[in-house]
Design a protein around this motif. Structure first.
Motif, mmCIF file in Angstrom:
data_model
loop_
_atom_site.group_PDB
_atom_site.id
_atom_site.type_symbol
_atom_site.label_atom_id
_atom_site.label_comp_id
_atom_site.label_asym_id
_atom_site.label_seq_id
_atom_site.Cartn_x
_atom_site.Cartn_y
_atom_site.Cartn_z
ATOM 1 N N UNK A 184 32.488 57.971 -17.218
ATOM 2 C CA UNK A 184 32.430 58.488 -18.674
ATOM 3 C C UNK A 184 31.279 57.739 -19.702
ATOM 4 N N UNK A 185 31.140 57.965 -20.642
ATOM 5 C CA UNK A 185 29.889 57.368 -20.890
ATOM 6 C C UNK A 185 30.588 57.548 -23.112
ATOM 7 N N UNK A 186 30.748 56.036 -23.402
ATOM 8 C CA UNK A 186 31.337 55.935 -24.737
ATOM 9 C C UNK A 186 30.241 55.446 -25.682
ATOM 10 N N UNK A 187 30.032 55.164 -27.521
ATOM 11 C CA UNK A 187 29.083 55.550 -27.856
ATOM 12 C C UNK A 187 27.820 55.406 -27.253
ATOM 13 N N UNK A 188 28.046 57.781 -26.630
ATOM 14 C CA UNK A 188 26.465 57.678 -26.490
ATOM 15 C C UNK A 188 26.227 58.250 -27.970
ATOM 16 N N UNK A 189 26.979 58.599 -29.377
ATOM 17 C CA UNK A 189 26.070 59.077 -30.198
ATOM 18 C C UNK A 189 25.307 56.917 -31.006
ATOM 19 N N UNK A 190 25.811 55.872 -30.128
ATOM 20 C CA UNK A 190 25.183 55.149 -30.663
ATOM 21 C C UNK A 190 24.641 54.718 -32.092
ATOM 22 N N UNK A 191 26.320 54.704 -32.687
ATOM 23 C CA UNK A 191 26.438 54.003 -33.503
ATOM 24 C C UNK A 191 25.966 53.171 -34.332
ATOM 25 N N UNK A 192 25.859 52.505 -35.855
ATOM 26 C CA UNK A 192 25.751 51.157 -35.899
ATOM 27 C C UNK A 192 26.853 50.287 -35.462
ATOM 28 N N UNK A 193 26.000 49.361 -36.046
ATOM 29 C CA UNK A 193 27.665 48.229 -35.544
ATOM 30 C C UNK A 193 27.407 47.525 -36.531
ATOM 31 N N UNK A 194 28.036 48.214 -37.561
ATOM 32 C CA UNK A 194 28.855 47.243 -38.553
ATOM 33 C C UNK A 194 29.598 45.988 -38.576
ATOM 34 N N UNK A 195 29.148 45.187 -37.639
ATOM 35 C CA UNK A 195 30.206 43.975 -37.715
ATOM 36 C C UNK A 195 29.356 43.361 -36.883
ATOM 37 N N UNK A 196 28.389 43.572 -36.162
ATOM 38 C CA UNK A 196 27.123 43.336 -36.153
ATOM 39 C C UNK A 196 26.686 41.764 -37.124
ATOM 40 N N UNK A 197 25.615 40.681 -36.826
ATOM 41 C CA UNK A 197 24.915 39.545 -37.621
ATOM 42 C C UNK A 197 23.679 40.892 -38.101
ATOM 43 N N UNK A 198 23.435 41.693 -37.524
ATOM 44 C CA UNK A 198 21.998 41.948 -38.241
ATOM 45 C C UNK A 198 23.114 43.933 -38.376
ATOM 46 N N UNK A 199 22.712 44.050 -39.724
ATOM 47 C CA UNK A 199 22.866 45.372 -39.650
ATOM 48 C C UNK A 199 22.008 46.457 -38.970
ATOM 49 N N UNK A 200 20.911 46.383 -38.380
ATOM 50 C CA UNK A 200 20.414 47.425 -38.442
ATOM 51 C C UNK A 200 21.133 47.853 -36.495
ATOM 52 N N UNK A 201 21.352 46.910 -36.340
ATOM 53 C CA UNK A 201 21.812 46.490 -34.652
ATOM 54 C C UNK A 201 22.775 48.057 -33.983
ATOM 55 N N UNK A 202 22.962 48.713 -33.233
ATOM 56 C CA UNK A 202 23.360 49.649 -32.486
ATOM 57 C C UNK A 202 24.608 49.593 -31.649
ATOM 58 N N UNK A 203 25.599 50.098 -31.136
ATOM 59 C CA UNK A 203 26.543 49.959 -30.600
ATOM 60 C C UNK A 203 25.717 50.254 -28.610
ATOM 61 N N UNK A 220 25.539 52.074 -25.823
ATOM 62 C CA UNK A 220 26.610 53.357 -24.530
ATOM 63 C C UNK A 220 27.230 52.345 -23.590
ATOM 64 N N UNK A 221 28.237 52.712 -23.532
ATOM 65 C CA UNK A 221 29.229 51.644 -22.144
ATOM 66 C C UNK A 221 29.824 52.640 -21.008
ATOM 67 N N UNK A 222 29.187 52.598 -20.061
ATOM 68 C CA UNK A 222 29.687 53.822 -18.666
ATOM 69 C C UNK A 222 30.616 52.917 -17.826
ATOM 70 N N UNK A 223 31.387 53.834 -17.514
ATOM 71 C CA UNK A 223 32.917 53.915 -17.020
ATOM 72 C C UNK A 223 32.581 54.360 -15.233
ATOM 73 N N UNK A 224 32.967 54.109 -14.433
ATOM 74 C CA UNK A 224 32.331 54.685 -13.118
ATOM 75 C C UNK A 224 33.680 53.813 -12.280
ATOM 76 N N UNK A 225 35.279 55.207 -11.825
ATOM 77 C CA UNK A 225 36.369 54.040 -11.003
ATOM 78 C C UNK A 225 36.745 55.642 -10.217
#
Length: 171
Positions: free
Chosen positions: A31-50, A52-57
């Motif tokens: 699985x891949x999460x955050x494939x749209x790489x949304x803006x990280x509104x909780x980060x210290x810099x407003x331009x940071x992107x979340x 992608x998180x990859x999961x294999x099991x």
């Protein structure tokens, strides 16, 4: 404070060999999460992107008898520069037609050992686990570990054959 809305998407795929006539049933997923790489509104810099998180099991359900199965499994996650590797196994014992008991443990490499116990009844799973730190984090938190109780609805369906009552493994 103002509200923030961000679109985020993920996708995944899973394979499970559900053949009830074999003693070993393999499963694997990605699985891949955050494939749209949304803006990280909780980060210290407003331009940071979340990132992608990859999961294999993957795992293998081994039917030892009509009442008992053993399922070794592994999990790999990666997000940005962070990664997690986990190896584990659990046993599942049928105690009645609709109820199974689960016992097992997972080891998160260089971090923690997590024993767990639980039971399934029809489509519900009740579990208890205890995260024991094996890394230096355990020293920093002075032995405080993590205890968790979970209740899950699995939505799994029994596949009935004349020979056996087959149930997909707990994921």
């Amino acid at each position: 404070s103002k509200g923030i809305t961000t679109f985020d998407a993920g996708a995944g795929i899973m394979y499970f060999n559900a053949n009830p006539n074999t003693k070993a049933n393999f499963y694997a997923g990605f699985a891949a999460a955050h494939i749209t790489k949304p803006k990280d509104n909780f980060g210290s810099f407003g331009s940071d992107k979340v990132p992608v998180r990859y999961t294999a099991h993957a795992g293998l359900r081994l039917r030892m008898s009509d009442e008992f199965s053993l399922t070794p499994n592994l999990l790999y996650l990666r997000q940005g520069s962070a990664q997690e590797k986990m190896l584990g196994a659990y046993g599942q014992l049928k105690v009645s037609g609709n109820t199974d008991v689960l016992l097992g443990a997972n080891y998160r490499f260089k971090d923690a050992l997590t024993p767990f116990a639980g039971f399934t009844h029809k489509t519900m799973v009740l579990g208890v686990s205890y995260d024991v730190n094996t890394s230096d984090l355990g020293k920093l938190v002075k032995g405080a570990n993590s205890f968790e109780i979970s209740l899950s609805y699995t939505g799994k369906k029994n596949f009935k054959t004349p020979e056996i009552d087959f149930i997909c493994p707990r994921l």
